[in-house]
Design a protein around this motif. Structure first.
Motif, mmCIF file in Angstrom:
data_model
loop_
_atom_site.group_PDB
_atom_site.id
_atom_site.type_symbol
_atom_site.label_atom_id
_atom_site.label_comp_id
_atom_site.label_asym_id
_atom_site.label_seq_id
_atom_site.Cartn_x
_atom_site.Cartn_y
_atom_site.Cartn_z
ATOM 1 N N LEU A 161 -9.402 53.986 63.522
ATOM 2 C CA LEU A 161 -8.470 54.235 64.625
ATOM 3 C C LEU A 161 -7.611 53.008 64.910
ATOM 4 O O LEU A 161 -6.406 53.106 65.123
ATOM 5 N N PHE A 162 -8.254 51.840 64.923
ATOM 6 C CA PHE A 162 -7.530 50.612 65.232
ATOM 7 C C PHE A 162 -6.559 50.247 64.110
ATOM 8 O O PHE A 162 -5.466 49.753 64.365
ATOM 9 N N GLN A 163 -6.957 50.494 62.870
ATOM 10 C CA GLN A 163 -6.024 50.246 61.767
ATOM 11 C C GLN A 163 -4.774 51.090 61.949
ATOM 12 O O GLN A 163 -3.654 50.616 61.797
ATOM 13 N N GLU A 164 -4.998 52.354 62.295
ATOM 14 C CA GLU A 164 -3.876 53.275 62.420
ATOM 15 C C GLU A 164 -2.984 52.937 63.616
ATOM 16 O O GLU A 164 -1.760 52.921 63.511
ATOM 17 N N HIS A 165 -3.603 52.643 64.770
ATOM 18 C CA HIS A 165 -2.801 52.499 65.998
ATOM 19 C C HIS A 165 -2.490 51.056 66.364
ATOM 20 O O HIS A 165 -1.477 50.774 66.983
ATOM 21 N N LEU A 166 -3.364 50.120 66.033
ATOM 22 C CA LEU A 166 -3.131 48.729 66.439
ATOM 23 C C LEU A 166 -2.809 47.840 65.242
ATOM 24 O O LEU A 166 -2.618 46.636 65.398
ATOM 25 N N GLY A 167 -2.802 48.415 64.048
ATOM 26 C CA GLY A 167 -2.462 47.634 62.857
ATOM 27 C C GLY A 167 -3.485 46.560 62.514
ATOM 28 O O GLY A 167 -3.139 45.494 61.983
ATOM 29 N N THR A 168 -4.754 46.820 62.784
ATOM 30 C CA THR A 168 -5.781 45.827 62.446
ATOM 31 C C THR A 168 -6.123 45.914 60.961
ATOM 32 O O THR A 168 -5.774 46.872 60.278
ATOM 33 N N LYS A 169 -6.826 44.869 60.472
ATOM 34 C CA LYS A 169 -7.249 44.851 59.063
ATOM 35 C C LYS A 169 -8.569 45.614 58.929
ATOM 36 O O LYS A 169 -9.366 45.649 59.867
ATOM 37 N N PRO A 170 -8.819 46.207 57.754
ATOM 38 C CA PRO A 170 -10.116 46.857 57.555
ATOM 39 C C PRO A 170 -11.238 45.826 57.724
ATOM 40 O O PRO A 170 -11.103 44.690 57.242
ATOM 41 N N CYS A 171 -12.301 46.154 58.431
ATOM 42 C CA CYS A 171 -13.324 45.144 58.727
ATOM 43 C C CYS A 171 -14.733 45.709 58.678
ATOM 44 O O CYS A 171 -15.661 45.113 59.236
ATOM 45 N N ASN A 172 -14.928 46.851 58.048
ATOM 46 C CA ASN A 172 -16.245 47.499 58.029
ATOM 47 C C ASN A 172 -16.805 47.701 59.433
ATOM 48 O O ASN A 172 -18.010 47.636 59.637
ATOM 49 N N GLY A 173 -15.909 47.878 60.379
ATOM 50 C CA GLY A 173 -16.364 48.159 61.745
ATOM 51 C C GLY A 173 -16.982 46.972 62.459
ATOM 52 O O GLY A 173 -17.859 47.154 63.300
ATOM 53 N N ASP A 174 -16.521 45.760 62.170
ATOM 54 C CA ASP A 174 -17.059 44.562 62.838
ATOM 55 C C ASP A 174 -16.724 44.596 64.336
ATOM 56 O O ASP A 174 -15.566 44.435 64.721
ATOM 57 N N PRO A 175 -17.737 44.800 65.207
ATOM 58 C CA PRO A 175 -17.454 44.965 66.642
ATOM 59 C C PRO A 175 -16.772 43.736 67.257
ATOM 60 O O PRO A 175 -15.896 43.878 68.115
ATOM 61 N N GLN A 176 -17.148 42.535 66.800
ATOM 62 C CA GLN A 176 -16.561 41.305 67.335
ATOM 63 C C GLN A 176 -15.053 41.265 67.058
ATOM 64 O O GLN A 176 -14.245 41.041 67.959
ATOM 65 N N TYR A 177 -14.702 41.504 65.809
ATOM 66 C CA TYR A 177 -13.291 41.488 65.420
ATOM 67 C C TYR A 177 -12.507 42.578 66.159
ATOM 68 O O TYR A 177 -11.440 42.325 66.719
ATOM 69 N N LEU A 178 -13.073 43.782 66.182
ATOM 70 C CA LEU A 178 -12.365 44.911 66.796
ATOM 71 C C LEU A 178 -12.169 44.691 68.299
ATOM 72 O O LEU A 178 -11.106 44.958 68.849
ATOM 73 N N THR A 179 -13.205 44.166 68.960
ATOM 74 C CA THR A 179 -13.097 43.910 70.398
ATOM 75 C C THR A 179 -12.031 42.854 70.666
ATOM 76 O O THR A 179 -11.228 42.960 71.593
ATOM 77 N N ASN A 180 -12.014 41.842 69.817
ATOM 78 C CA ASN A 180 -11.048 40.767 69.985
ATOM 79 C C ASN A 180 -9.612 41.271 69.812
ATOM 80 O O ASN A 180 -8.706 40.898 70.556
ATOM 81 N N GLU A 181 -9.419 42.145 68.851
ATOM 82 C CA GLU A 181 -8.093 42.723 68.632
ATOM 83 C C GLU A 181 -7.695 43.594 69.827
ATOM 84 O O GLU A 181 -6.545 43.585 70.256
ATOM 85 N N ALA A 182 -8.673 44.327 70.356
ATOM 86 C CA ALA A 182 -8.389 45.168 71.529
ATOM 87 C C ALA A 182 -8.008 44.284 72.716
ATOM 88 O O ALA A 182 -7.125 44.607 73.500
#
Ligand code: SF4
Lengths: 456, 205
Positions: A161-182
């Motif tokens: 979802l984040f790759q699609e909407h926020l343009g994040t990099k694929p990260c195998n669902g790393d919660p730390q990275y995803l939270t930081n991007e959010a």
């Protein structure tokens, strides 16, 4: 869609259901560890329940007192009889401030009123800022839990979802990275916002103030930056005095997640200099629920989610299967009060084990109310012919011990001798997801009589 | 037109209140909160320290307020946007709130040091209110938050905290317990959601 049908859809992915079940049970377990260290926990629950019951019995006067004090504090107060009126009021406030970008922190009430789609029609951008709510917003889904809105999503789904909407990099669902991007994404939204909408956990009649609890700090980031803060609350959020917060804040987070308190418990009273504050007080069926002696205690609810975490049905059927803004046991006693027909399957989505009532911090007799709704629903809505017939049959059988013994014997024989295909045939819904046990040779009654004879 | 609108608004208010009045049960008593049933004999400092650590923060014991600046510098040696409201630490400040146009301009703030008058042992929460808070968004927008508190300001639980706050008129106030956090992705705890990324509490002897 009936609850059982929706639940079977959720149950198609067995691994996910198992994860969901365990994750929520773990939260329940954390709740236990946390409450067991509090001296006087049961007395605290008693107090919570009694304060809420008192408040409801004097609610009109407390609402007037609250309004008076809020006005003195320089806050504008609005009243909405239903969701539609609530949406119209919020919209008109936003229009008056020419607000086009809105940040919102968690509020089950605005979900209940379907505020977002109402505002989006007028090209107002509404961003849900709680991480879990942002996730489900991006996925165009409603929250599936009132405290853990995205508990039905796994980290890989969030990653995509984040790759699609926020343009994040694929990260195998790393919660730390995803939270930081959010955090980065939403920080921009906070800075740009023209208005902030928050829910309300507690509104204090004595001071005209209100308390909002979050772990993420999103309500505060919104409300302290935007030029206008709109707080939306149901009439049942009232408590008489500030000192009562001591009771409810001690109960809330421990029951919700096992934390001793949420990270932020923010007490809003007056608008900050140069900013505006509005409160929208909403009824939307609450006064009607207050009229039902058997069900009015459901208005005690402080939305901690503990009854969901502990419920064996909720854990294995997922929040979406309830098809209601508030899912789980509490949702199943609130929803039939709004639309008996639409939600007629919900009070049956329970084993009546009573675990919900045991954990509820404000001692709502949830499982008893579920049972009472069943009685009403069976009388007032058409029941499937099969169910009606089998209930009648069972009623007759249980009232006649001789017949009961005879049928029991036949049943035990059948469970030992008939092929599985026949035992689990269609009319036996119990055989749908499970095998029945092998029938024992003797009944409990036979065994007990024999045992007495032998003097053992 | 405006008159009509107002009428509609009043209509809902009065009908909501009338419905509630009609539907409510007979008046039930409001219970007294008896504090004795909650008293435990836990050590306030020990319990407070334990709880702050559980919620993801750190506690530092300082002999006096004069040590605040030294300790802050030890924790954050090279931050560029700093602000403190503690007396005698103005040398630390690299930003001026007087020059602030909008609260949004605090977005780069690295370290904020604030004083508090109430800390709660049972949950590690520290009270910060508008009386000590020149701009409300400060403790949320900063990357790192330091709260300075006298040991004598610790109370055992929230009931005592609200007793201490009774009669103090705050336009805004917040209990802060630990840094901001979330577990919304598969229940994995991540420190640093929208508010501060770290929280340090300085306990002054
Ligand atoms: S009914 Fe009780 S347990 Fe369930 S969410 Fe409400 S307060 Fe919590």
């Amino acid at each position: 869609m009936e609850h059982s049908v929706a639940a079977s859809i959720f149950n198609k992915n067995e691994a996910k259901v198992n994860w969901h079940d365990k994750a929520l049970w773990f939260v329940r377990h954390k709740r236990d560890l946390s409450v067991h260290t509090v001296k006087g926990w049961e007395q605290l629950r008693e107090l919570g329940s009694a304060i809420k019951a008192h408040t409801l019995s004097n609610l009109d006067n407390y609402l007037v007192e609250f309004e008076e004090n809020a006005l003195k504090n320089g806050v504008q107060v609005h009243w909405a009889a239903n969701g539609e009126e609530h949406n119209r009021i919020v919209h008109s406030i936003l229009k008056a401030h020419q607000a086009k970008k809105v940040v919102k922190s968690k509020s089950m009430l605005t979900e209940e009123c379907h505020l977002n789609p109402y505002l989006e029609v007028d090209n107002i951008e509404v961003i849900d800022t709680d991480l879990g709510e942002r996730i489900v917003q991006l996925a165009k889904e409603p929250p599936s839990h009132i405290v853990l809105p995205a508990i039905h999503k796994n980290k890989e789904e969030v990653d995509e979802l984040f790759q699609e909407h926020l343009g994040t990099k694929p990260c195998n669902g790393d919660p730390q990275y995803l939270t930081n991007e959010a955090r980065k994404h939403l920080r921009e939204k906070f800075i740009e916002a023209d208005a902030a909408i928050t829910g309300v956990n507690f509104a204090i009649a004595e001071t005209g103030g209100l308390v909002v609890c979050t772990n993420e700090g999103n309500a505060d980031m919104g409300a302290h930056l935007a030029p206008v803060h709109i707080a939306c609350m149901g009439v049942e959020k009232l408590i008489p005095k500030q000192e009562h917060l001591g009771v409810f804040l001690r109960l809330l987070a421990r029951s919700a997640t096992g934390q001793p308190i949420t990270t932020y418990s923010s007490h809003f009273k007056k608008p900050r200099e140069g900013a505006k504050m509005h409160i929208v007080i909403v009824d939307n069926g609450r006064a009607e629920q207050l009229s039902r002696p058997d069900f009015r205690a459901s208005l005690h609810c402080i939305r901690c989610g503990a009854c969901m975490n502990t419920c064996p049905i909720y854990r294995r059927s997922g929040g979406h299967s309830y098809n209601a803004t508030i899912p789980g046991p509490i949702g199943s006693i609130l929803s039939p009060g709004k639309d008996l027909k639409k939600y007629s399957s919900l009070p049956f989505a329970s084993t009546l084990c009573g675990s919900c009532s045991d954990v509820c911090p404000v001692k709502i007799d949830i499982h008893k109310q579920l049972y009472k709704w069943r009685q009403i629903i069976t009388k007032e809505t058409p029941q499937p012919a099969m169910k009606k017939m089998s209930m009648k049959f069972m009623g007759r059988m249980f009232s006649n011990p001789k017949q009961y013994q005879k049928i029991g014997r036949a049943g035990r024989w059948a469970l030992r001798n008939l092929p599985k295909g026949l035992i689990n045939a269609r009319p036996n819904v119990w055989g749908k997801e499970r095998d029945l046990p092998k029938g024992p040779k003797e009944s409990f009654d036979d065994w007990y009589k024999k045992r007495n004879k032998n003097g053992k | 037109m405006i008159g009509i609108k107002k009428e509609i608004k009043m209509g809902s208010r009065d009908s909501i209140l009338a419905n509630i009045k009609r539907n409510k049960p007979d008046l039930l008593p409001l219970p007294e909160i008896n504090l004795e049933q909650f008293e435990d004999s836990l050590d306030l400092v020990e319990e407070f320290t334990k709880k702050v650590e559980i919620v993801g923060g750190n506690v530092f014991n300082l002999a006096s307020k004069d040590e605040v600046l030294k300790q802050v510098k030890a924790l954050f040696p090279d931050t560029s946007h700093n602000y403190s409201t503690v007396e005698g630490t103005s040398g630390f400040n690299t930003i001026s709130l007087e020059a602030l146009q909008r609260p949004h301009d605090l977005n780069d703030l690295d370290v904020l040091v604030l004083e508090s008058l109430v800390g709660v042992s049972e949950n590690g929460a520290v009270w910060v209110s508008s009386n000590q808070l020149p701009v409300r968004v400060l403790p949320f927008i900063t990357k790192h938050l330091v709260l300075v508190l006298n040991k004598s300001c610790l109370v055992p639980n929230l009931h005592h905290a609200y007793k201490a706050l009774n009669g103090i008129d705050n336009d805004f106030g917040v209990f802060i317990s630990g840094p901001s956090k979330t577990a919304d992705i598969e229940q994995s705890l991540v420190i640093g959601a929208h508010g501060a990324l770290s929280l340090s509490v300085f306990l002054i002897a």
